[in-house]
Design an enzyme around this catalytic site. Structure first.
Site, PDB file in Angstrom:
ATOM      1  N   GLY A 148       0.816  -1.215   0.000  1.00 38.65           N
ATOM      2  CA  GLY A 148       0.000   0.000   0.000  1.00 38.65           C
ATOM      3  C   GLY A 148       0.849   1.264   0.000  1.00 38.65           C
ATOM      4  O   GLY A 148       2.024   1.259   0.364  1.00 38.65           O
ATOM      5  N   ARG A 175      -2.245   8.731   3.570  1.00 40.00           N
ATOM      6  CA  ARG A 175      -2.415   9.669   4.680  1.00 40.00           C
ATOM      7  C   ARG A 175      -1.114  10.013   5.409  1.00 40.00           C
ATOM      8  O   ARG A 175      -1.092  10.889   6.261  1.00 40.00           O
ATOM      9  CB  ARG A 175      -3.467   9.136   5.666  1.00 40.00           C
ATOM     10  N   THR A 198      -6.620  -6.231  -0.256  1.00 44.65           N
ATOM     11  CA  THR A 198      -5.805  -7.131   0.568  1.00 44.65           C
ATOM     12  C   THR A 198      -5.866  -8.578   0.069  1.00 44.65           C
ATOM     13  O   THR A 198      -4.877  -9.312   0.156  1.00 44.65           O
ATOM     14  CB  THR A 198      -6.226  -7.062   2.051  1.00 44.65           C
ATOM     15  N   ASP A 236       1.853  -2.621   8.232  1.00 45.30           N
ATOM     16  CA  ASP A 236       1.635  -1.364   8.956  1.00 45.30           C
ATOM     17  C   ASP A 236       0.998  -1.605  10.321  1.00 45.30           C
ATOM     18  O   ASP A 236       0.456  -0.687  10.935  1.00 45.30           O
ATOM     19  CB  ASP A 236       0.787  -0.395   8.125  1.00 45.30           C
ATOM     20  N   ASN A 290     -11.733  -6.625  13.219  1.00 51.31           N
ATOM     21  CA  ASN A 290     -10.690  -7.374  12.529  1.00 51.31           C
ATOM     22  C   ASN A 290      -9.341  -6.667  12.640  1.00 51.31           C
ATOM     23  O   ASN A 290      -9.206  -5.511  12.256  1.00 51.31           O
ATOM     24  CB  ASN A 290     -11.094  -7.494  11.054  1.00 51.31           C
ATOM     25  N   ARG A 329      29.370   6.134  17.972  1.00 50.83           N
ATOM     26  CA  ARG A 329      28.874   5.926  16.609  1.00 50.83           C
ATOM     27  C   ARG A 329      29.177   4.506  16.133  1.00 50.83           C
ATOM     28  O   ARG A 329      29.889   3.763  16.808  1.00 50.83           O
ATOM     29  CB  ARG A 329      29.486   6.986  15.691  1.00 50.83           C
ATOM     30  N   ASN A 364      45.426   6.078  28.900  1.00 50.60           N
ATOM     31  CA  ASN A 364      44.715   7.310  29.228  1.00 50.60           C
ATOM     32  C   ASN A 364      44.850   8.291  28.065  1.00 50.60           C
ATOM     33  O   ASN A 364      45.959   8.604  27.646  1.00 50.60           O
ATOM     34  CB  ASN A 364      45.309   7.936  30.498  1.00 50.60           C
ATOM     35  N   SER A 389      47.153  15.935  26.718  1.00 50.49           N
ATOM     36  CA  SER A 389      46.010  16.698  26.218  1.00 50.49           C
ATOM     37  C   SER A 389      46.333  17.330  24.872  1.00 50.49           C
ATOM     38  O   SER A 389      47.484  17.684  24.605  1.00 50.49           O
ATOM     39  CB  SER A 389      45.658  17.821  27.206  1.00 50.49           C
TER      40      SER A 389
HETATM   41  C1  UD1 Z   1      -8.068  -3.767   6.728  1.00 49.93           C
HETATM   42  C2  UD1 Z   1      -9.174  -4.822   6.847  1.00 49.93           C
HETATM   43  C3  UD1 Z   1     -10.142  -4.453   7.966  1.00 49.93           C
HETATM   44  C4  UD1 Z   1      -9.348  -4.318   9.269  1.00 49.93           C
HETATM   45  C5  UD1 Z   1      -8.207  -3.307   9.112  1.00 49.93           C
HETATM   46  C6  UD1 Z   1      -7.325  -3.355  10.325  1.00 49.93           C
HETATM   47  C7  UD1 Z   1      -9.542  -5.690   4.594  1.00 49.93           C
HETATM   48  C8  UD1 Z   1     -10.407  -5.684   3.415  1.00 49.93           C
HETATM   49  N1  UD1 Z   1      -9.892  -4.892   5.587  1.00 49.93           N
HETATM   50  O1  UD1 Z   1      -8.671  -2.558   6.343  1.00 49.93           O
HETATM   51  O2  UD1 Z   1     -11.118  -5.443   8.128  1.00 49.93           O
HETATM   52  O3  UD1 Z   1     -10.209  -3.938  10.326  1.00 49.93           O
HETATM   53  O4  UD1 Z   1      -7.381  -3.653   7.969  1.00 49.93           O
HETATM   54  O5  UD1 Z   1      -6.338  -2.358  10.250  1.00 49.93           O
HETATM   55  O6  UD1 Z   1      -8.579  -6.431   4.626  1.00 49.93           O
HETATM   56  N2  UD1 Z   1      -2.350  -3.761   1.116  1.00 49.93           N
HETATM   57  C9  UD1 Z   1      -1.641  -4.271   0.052  1.00 49.93           C
HETATM   58  N3  UD1 Z   1      -2.220  -4.290  -1.176  1.00 49.93           N
HETATM   59  C10 UD1 Z   1      -3.477  -3.825  -1.408  1.00 49.93           C
HETATM   60  C11 UD1 Z   1      -4.190  -3.300  -0.304  1.00 49.93           C
HETATM   61  C12 UD1 Z   1      -3.608  -3.288   0.936  1.00 49.93           C
HETATM   62  O7  UD1 Z   1      -0.494  -4.709   0.231  1.00 49.93           O
HETATM   63  O8  UD1 Z   1      -3.919  -3.890  -2.566  1.00 49.93           O
HETATM   64  C13 UD1 Z   1      -1.722  -3.751   2.440  1.00 49.93           C
HETATM   65  C14 UD1 Z   1      -1.516  -2.348   2.970  1.00 49.93           C
HETATM   66  O9  UD1 Z   1      -0.235  -1.863   2.606  1.00 49.93           O
HETATM   67  C15 UD1 Z   1      -1.627  -2.559   4.478  1.00 49.93           C
HETATM   68  C16 UD1 Z   1      -2.595  -3.728   4.594  1.00 49.93           C
HETATM   69  O10 UD1 Z   1      -2.589  -4.374   3.350  1.00 49.93           O
HETATM   70  O11 UD1 Z   1      -0.393  -2.942   5.041  1.00 49.93           O
HETATM   71  C17 UD1 Z   1      -4.004  -3.293   4.974  1.00 49.93           C
HETATM   72  O12 UD1 Z   1      -4.551  -2.495   3.971  1.00 49.93           O
HETATM   73  P1  UD1 Z   1      -5.447  -1.225   4.294  1.00 49.93           P
HETATM   74  O13 UD1 Z   1      -5.802  -0.570   3.020  1.00 49.93           O
HETATM   75  O14 UD1 Z   1      -4.806  -0.423   5.350  1.00 49.93           O
HETATM   76  O15 UD1 Z   1      -6.768  -1.937   4.863  1.00 49.93           O
HETATM   77  P2  UD1 Z   1      -7.824  -1.274   5.833  1.00 49.93           P
HETATM   78  O16 UD1 Z   1      -8.764  -0.473   5.023  1.00 49.93           O
HETATM   79  O17 UD1 Z   1      -7.152  -0.646   6.959  1.00 49.93           O
HETATM   80 MG    MG Z   2      -5.177   0.141   7.384  1.00 46.76          MG
END
Ligand code: UD1
Ligand code: MG
Length: 450
Positions: free
Chosen positions: A11, A15, A81, A105, A169, A315, A359, A387
């Site tokens: 994703g 935002r 997803t 995420d 979820n 470092r 030292n 020093s």
């Molecule tokens: C998703 C869930 C929701 C849940 C919520 C929790 C689905 C349909 N919905 O919604 O039920 O309550 O997470 O946070 O799963 N991603 C991809 N490819 C895509 C879409 C998303 O890799 O095509 C990844 C995003 O980068 C992210 C994760 O999937 O890491 C979740 O996607 P996001 O769009 O945040 O789903 P939510 O709308 O939050």
């Molecule tokens: Mg999300």
């Protein structure tokens, strides 16, 4: 049963308002997807698959740096997803075991929670991780019937009765690999977002007579990062966990809320950490050390009983042997500091090795960089560096050797020898007084003219 992890990280993270892909934003000095990867690794997952899309190259490079064996698949277009998980089929098609899907995420899922899901898999075909949401908002709702999970309904697609459900979820799901891909083949994208929802595998499983359930975890574990504000909150949650873990391991934090850890920080028992200390990635501190206020450490090792700071900077590549002392306004980089050796004041030691019991006087500098290349300084054991010594590297100071204050060391110094390079000392009677008078007169003339 072998386990594979699929971590979704394709994703964009609109935002976040960032050029950096969302999952590369850091929490505790590590990209946020690495936190999910670490939790999954605690399951001893035989296979780890990362689904990348936005910023695929940067995300892949970061992933390989943390886990050279990670398998990377690309989701060309982000169609949901469910679609993202399907991208993992190319590497997991023949995988004969269970698959756990995590979101890149969502960094705080605990290994214990994943283990509870593994346990529940003994009884159910599909296991989902849920939580009681204080503010269910945009989360998908878990539609339960006793212990059975019937469906997950996304907020956008939910009716009023479903929206009233507060059991939500987290995103984490587990089923067998073969079942996962078979179920995904049956789902469509006829929903409010026009996306292929991973969540739809639950209703699809019910249709074929399979059982599904939800394990409950604390809401804090499912914290997702979607904005800079979420990121700051996640950092705070991470730090709170890291501080309490350190305390449980026998580390004294004088003011816990003023110490900042990285995901991989390791601190030994009976070490004391004063307020305002920052640990970047890659730090190990042995037992009984003291890290005093306003010190910044990264990529370094601190031996047992060593004292660092206040106001010290260690470092990458700084290695302090036991009982070394590094004092105020001292910077150490890519250098080994021997046992009991002291570098207590206002010094820079870079690309150097310093033996035991030496030292290093105030204001010593290893001049390691000639503008093009870096050079090493080797300082022996039980030596005394006066020093304001400048070591023009590459250069060696032998064991039990000395440098006189203010010496510029431009050649090797044998064991036991004294190095001295100093203009002759002179005094000139009355000259200072005359100079003062001259300057005061010049100032008075200038003030009058204004
Ligand atoms: C998703 C869930 C929701 C849940 C919520 C929790 C689905 C349909 N919905 O919604 O039920 O309550 O997470 O946070 O799963 N991603 C991809 N490819 C895509 C879409 C998303 O890799 O095509 C990844 C995003 O980068 C992210 C994760 O999937 O890491 C979740 O996607 P996001 O769009 O945040 O789903 P939510 O709308 O939050
Ligand atoms: Mg999300």
């Amino acid at each position: 049963m072998p386990v594979a992890l699929i971590i979704l990280a394709a994703g964009q993270g609109t935002r976040m308002n960032s050029d950096l892909p969302k999952v590369l934003h850091q929490i505790g000095g590590a990209p946020m997807f690495v936190h999910a990867l670490e939790a999954g690794r605690a399951l001893d997952a035989d296979r780890r698959v990362l689904v990348v899309g936005h910023g695929a190259e940067a995300v892949s490079a970061a992933a390989r740096a943390y886990d050279p064996d990670i398998e990377i698949v690309v989701q060309g277009e982000q169609l949901g997803t469910g679609h993202a998980v399907k991208a993992a089929r190319e590497v997991l098609e023949d995988f004969d075991g269970d698959v756990v899907v995590l979101y890149g995420d969502t960094p705080f899922i605990r290994p214990e929670t994943l283990q509870a899901m593994v346990d529940a898999r003994a009884e159910f075909d599909v296991v989902v991780l849920g939580f009681e949401a204080a503010d269910p908002g945009r989360y998908g709702r878990l539609i339960m019937d006793g212990k059975n999970l019937n469906a997950i309904v996304e907020a956008k697609d939910a009716d009023d009765a479903e929206l009233a459900v507060t059991f939500c979820n987290s995103g984490v799901k587990m089923t067998s690999g073969a079942n996962l891909f078979a179920l995904l083949d049956t789902i469509g994208n006829d929903n409010a977002n026009g996306e292929y929802y991973l969540t739809d595998i639950v209703a699809a499983a019910a249709k074929t007579g399979q059982s599904a359930t939800a394990i409950t975890c604390d809401e804090a574990e499912t914290l997702g990062v979607n904005s800079r504000a979420d990121l700051a909150h996640a950092e705070a949650v991470f730090q709170a966990r890291a501080r309490s873990d350190a305390q449980e391991n026998g580390v004294t934090l004088v003011a816990p809320e003023m110490v900042f850890f990285a995901l991989d920080t390791v601190i030994g028992r009976d070490t004391i950490i004063e307020p305002n200390v920052v640990f970047g990635p890659g730090v190990t501190v042995e037992t009984g050390a003291t890290i005093r206020s306003f010190s910044h450490l990264e990529g370094c090792h601190v031996g047992s009983g060593a004292i660092v700071g206040p106001y010290a900077r260690l470092r990458p590549g700084a290695e302090l042997a036991n009982d070394a002392h590094i004092g105020n306004f001292v910077e150490i980089k890519n250098s080994q500091i021997g046992e009991g050796t002291k570098v207590n004041h206002l010094s820079y030691i870079g690309d150097a090795s310093v033996g035991d019991g030496t030292n290093i006087g105030a204001g010593t500098i290893t001049c390691n960089y000639d503008g093009v290349m870096k050079h090493r300084t080797e300082i022996g054991a039980r030596a005394f560096v006066g020093s304001a010594t400048m070591f023009i590297a590459p250069v060696k100071l032998g064991d039990e050797a000395m440098t006189a204050t203010g010496t510029v060391v431009t050649g090797d110094v044998p064991d036991g020898a004294l190095a001295i390079s100093r203009p002759e000392f002179q005094t000139k009677a009355g000259v200072a007084r005359k100079l003062f008078e001259k300057l005061k007169a010049a100032k008075a003339a200038r003030d009058k003219g204004q």
